[in-house]
Design a protein around this motif. Structure first.
Motif, PDB file in Angstrom:
ATOM      1  N   GLY A 260      -3.978  -2.458   9.301  1.00 19.16           N
ATOM      2  CA  GLY A 260      -4.095  -2.458   7.850  1.00 19.16           C
ATOM      3  C   GLY A 260      -3.158  -1.450   7.213  1.00 19.16           C
ATOM      4  N   ILE A 261      -3.002  -1.576   5.898  1.00 18.28           N
ATOM      5  CA  ILE A 261      -2.112  -0.691   5.145  1.00 18.28           C
ATOM      6  C   ILE A 261      -2.807  -0.283   3.853  1.00 18.28           C
ATOM      7  N   THR A 262      -2.636   0.978   3.482  1.00 18.17           N
ATOM      8  CA  THR A 262      -3.041   1.450   2.161  1.00 18.17           C
ATOM      9  C   THR A 262      -1.782   1.673   1.331  1.00 18.17           C
ATOM     10  N   MET A 263      -1.761   1.129   0.109  1.00 21.51           N
ATOM     11  CA  MET A 263      -0.567   1.192  -0.736  1.00 21.51           C
ATOM     12  C   MET A 263      -0.829   2.131  -1.911  1.00 21.51           C
ATOM     13  N   HIS A 264       0.115   3.071  -2.113  1.00 15.99           N
ATOM     14  CA  HIS A 264       0.016   4.039  -3.212  1.00 15.99           C
ATOM     15  C   HIS A 264       1.232   3.870  -4.135  1.00 15.99           C
ATOM     16  N   GLU A 265       0.986   3.953  -5.412  1.00 16.27           N
ATOM     17  CA  GLU A 265       2.108   3.996  -6.357  1.00 16.27           C
ATOM     18  C   GLU A 265       2.507   5.452  -6.549  1.00 16.27           C
ATOM     19  N   LYS A 274       9.553   5.024 -10.116  1.00 13.41           N
ATOM     20  CA  LYS A 274       8.314   4.590  -9.491  1.00 13.41           C
ATOM     21  C   LYS A 274       8.635   3.795  -8.226  1.00 13.41           C
ATOM     22  N   ASN A 275       7.785   3.974  -7.221  1.00 18.65           N
ATOM     23  CA  ASN A 275       7.969   3.255  -5.965  1.00 18.65           C
ATOM     24  C   ASN A 275       6.623   3.068  -5.295  1.00 18.65           C
ATOM     25  N   VAL A 276       6.621   2.362  -4.195  1.00 20.07           N
ATOM     26  CA  VAL A 276       5.389   2.107  -3.442  1.00 20.07           C
ATOM     27  C   VAL A 276       5.450   2.876  -2.119  1.00 20.07           C
ATOM     28  N   GLN A 277       4.380   3.611  -1.834  1.00 19.85           N
ATOM     29  CA  GLN A 277       4.264   4.327  -0.561  1.00 19.85           C
ATOM     30  C   GLN A 277       3.211   3.637   0.299  1.00 19.85           C
ATOM     31  N   LEU A 278       3.555   3.346   1.541  1.00 17.70           N
ATOM     32  CA  LEU A 278       2.635   2.722   2.484  1.00 17.70           C
ATOM     33  C   LEU A 278       2.033   3.784   3.401  1.00 17.70           C
ATOM     34  N   GLU A 279       0.746   3.729   3.576  1.00 22.84           N
ATOM     35  CA  GLU A 279       0.051   4.632   4.503  1.00 22.84           C
ATOM     36  C   GLU A 279      -0.524   3.788   5.635  1.00 22.84           C
ATOM     37  N   ILE A 280      -0.147   4.124   6.882  1.00 27.22           N
ATOM     38  CA  ILE A 280      -0.509   3.313   8.044  1.00 27.22           C
ATOM     39  C   ILE A 280      -1.002   4.236   9.155  1.00 27.22           C
ATOM     40  N   ILE A 281      -2.059   3.825   9.855  1.00 26.58           N
ATOM     41  CA  ILE A 281      -2.553   4.553  11.020  1.00 26.58           C
ATOM     42  C   ILE A 281      -2.193   3.758  12.268  1.00 26.58           C
ATOM     43  N   LEU A 282      -1.462   4.392  13.202  1.00 29.27           N
ATOM     44  CA  LEU A 282      -0.959   3.702  14.388  1.00 29.27           C
ATOM     45  C   LEU A 282      -1.203   4.509  15.656  1.00 29.27           C
ATOM     46  N   THR A 283      -1.283   3.811  16.787  1.00 30.05           N
ATOM     47  CA  THR A 283      -1.306   4.483  18.085  1.00 30.05           C
ATOM     48  C   THR A 283       0.118   4.913  18.433  1.00 30.05           C
ATOM     49  N   ASN A 284       0.275   5.668  19.509  1.00 32.95           N
ATOM     50  CA  ASN A 284       1.615   6.120  19.911  1.00 32.95           C
ATOM     51  C   ASN A 284       2.533   4.941  20.224  1.00 32.95           C
ATOM     52  N   GLU A 285       2.005   3.947  20.942  1.00 32.21           N
ATOM     53  CA  GLU A 285       2.828   2.778  21.276  1.00 32.21           C
ATOM     54  C   GLU A 285       3.218   2.003  20.019  1.00 32.21           C
ATOM     55  N   GLU A 286       2.267   1.833  19.108  1.00 28.73           N
ATOM     56  CA  GLU A 286       2.556   1.113  17.868  1.00 28.73           C
ATOM     57  C   GLU A 286       3.566   1.868  17.010  1.00 28.73           C
ATOM     58  N   LEU A 287       3.485   3.212  17.022  1.00 27.36           N
ATOM     59  CA  LEU A 287       4.443   4.012  16.261  1.00 27.36           C
ATOM     60  C   LEU A 287       5.859   3.811  16.803  1.00 27.36           C
ATOM     61  N   SER A 288       6.007   3.771  18.136  1.00 29.90           N
ATOM     62  CA  SER A 288       7.325   3.550  18.730  1.00 29.90           C
ATOM     63  C   SER A 288       7.878   2.187  18.333  1.00 29.90           C
ATOM     64  N   ASN A 289       7.006   1.165  18.374  1.00 29.66           N
ATOM     65  CA  ASN A 289       7.435  -0.178  17.978  1.00 29.66           C
ATOM     66  C   ASN A 289       7.805  -0.232  16.503  1.00 29.66           C
ATOM     67  N   PHE A 290       7.055   0.497  15.694  1.00 26.24           N
ATOM     68  CA  PHE A 290       7.311   0.509  14.251  1.00 26.24           C
ATOM     69  C   PHE A 290       8.667   1.144  13.939  1.00 26.24           C
ATOM     70  N   MET A 291       8.941   2.280  14.584  1.00 28.86           N
ATOM     71  CA  MET A 291      10.223   2.946  14.359  1.00 28.86           C
ATOM     72  C   MET A 291      11.393   2.088  14.857  1.00 28.86           C
ATOM     73  N   ALA A 292      11.177   1.388  15.974  1.00 31.50           N
ATOM     74  CA  ALA A 292      12.222   0.489  16.482  1.00 31.50           C
ATOM     75  C   ALA A 292      12.467  -0.653  15.498  1.00 31.50           C
ATOM     76  N   PHE A 293      11.407  -1.130  14.858  1.00 29.64           N
ATOM     77  CA  PHE A 293      11.540  -2.203  13.857  1.00 29.64           C
ATOM     78  C   PHE A 293      12.369  -1.729  12.663  1.00 29.64           C
ATOM     79  N   LEU A 294      12.083  -0.521  12.158  1.00 36.35           N
ATOM     80  CA  LEU A 294      12.839   0.006  11.021  1.00 36.35           C
ATOM     81  C   LEU A 294      14.326   0.131  11.355  1.00 36.35           C
TER      82      LEU A 294
END
Length: 325
Positions: A260-265, A274-294
């Protein structure tokens, strides 16, 4: 009062039938067998520590076994085995009453398999002395209980953290620690230290002070290392991302990582945009995959992370797939 609303007595025929039905349903679940394997492996790890390091060193670290040794020395007409059985029986009853049926049932299983596992190791790897004992010229022997203590505490803490993570325990002292943790909010590591320290102090009645002090240090180390392991197992990563391509990131997190994601203005302090900030809780493996995606998608973003010691609630349930339009 309606007959159906009456509480069924646990040892009545109807109560026994309901209990057997629940057991049958439990045996069909994947969770039961996974946790059974985890409990067995966790207790085998504990058995390794007890057989190879605690028993040869003859140390009394804060544990029910240590308390039983003290009581049997003070009351010679009661064997160590009988004292262990009586104390564990009392603690198991308390675990069912004060903690819950699930914890109590799991602890009964782990308490029953520890002894046979230690005996099994004894038949395969017979030991008469500590593996750290050194024989010197002239027939002298040099022992070093500190190495035994350190190895035992590290192995026991790993076993405890594995079992506590699935609401089980190694029995004995862990039951006391779990009760203290539930009703006071004190961490499991600190609870182990308090309960074990009190037990260690009873060894002053039969042991020289230096051995008691070693046991107290071992109990304190056990609490510290257990807290470290528990924090490491529960720790997650909180990620904050600001990007104009937030919808692509949102789609990846929800549909690929299934989180899930929490969205903040938010408003930039320098640009006032103005912009949108995403707040995400991830495990270590998911964080690595997320950074690779970016990096792979070349998404222009401002990303920061920090650690979260524990997460409770809906995060632990994987989100269903939902395409972002």
């Amino acid at each position: 009062m309606n007959q159906d609303s009456k509480k069924v007595k646990p040892f009545s025929p109807e109560g026994i039938n309901q209990g057997l039905a629940k057991v049958g349903e439990l045996l069909k679940t994947r969770k039961f067998w996974v946790e059974l394997v985890i409990m067995t492996l966790g207790m085998f790890v504990a058995a390794l520590g007890v057989y190879f390091f605690l028993i040869p060193s003859k140390l009394i670290v804060g544990s029910i076994t240590g308390l039983s040794l003290v009581i049997s020395q003070l009351l010679p007409f009661i064997s160590v085995g009988n004292v262990i059985f009586i104390i564990n029986a009392i603690l198991l009853i308390l675990s069912f009453i004060l903690i819950g049926n699930e914890f109590g049932a799991k602890t009964v299983y782990t308490a029953l398999i520890l002894g046979p596992m230690i005996d099994f190791l004894g038949t395969i790897f017979p030991m008469s002395e500590s593996m750290f004992t050194q024989h010197i010229a002239g027939g002298g022997i040099v022992t070093n209980p500190w190495f035994d203590l350190l190895c035992f505490v590290l192995i026991l803490s790993a076993s405890q953290s594995i079992l506590f993570s699935i609401n089980a325990s190694t029995g004995g002292l862990d039951i006391l620690a779990k009760i203290i943790n539930k009703y006071t909010g004190v961490s499991l590591g600190t609870s182990v230290t308090f309960a074990g320290g009190a037990i260690c102090c009873t060894a002053f009645a039969i042991n020289p002070p230096y051995l008691v002090i070693i046991g107290l240090i071992g109990t304190w180390m056990n609490g510290l290392i257990l807290n470290h392991f528990m924090l490491g197992m529960n720790m997650k990563n909180r990620v904050f991302v600001i990007s104009k391509d937030y919808e692509r990131i949102q789609d990846y997190v929800i549909n690929t990582l299934r989180r899930g994601i929490t969205m903040h203005e938010v408003v930039g302090g320098f640009s006032h945009q103005k912009n949108v900030q995403l707040e995400i809780i991830l495990t270590n493996e998911e964080l690595s995959n997320f950074m690779a995606f970016l990096a792979k998608e070349e998404i222009d973003s401002f990303c920061t992370t920090d650690t979260v010691s524990e997460v409770r609630g809906l995060w632990n349930k994987k989100k269903p797939e939902k395409r972002i339009k």
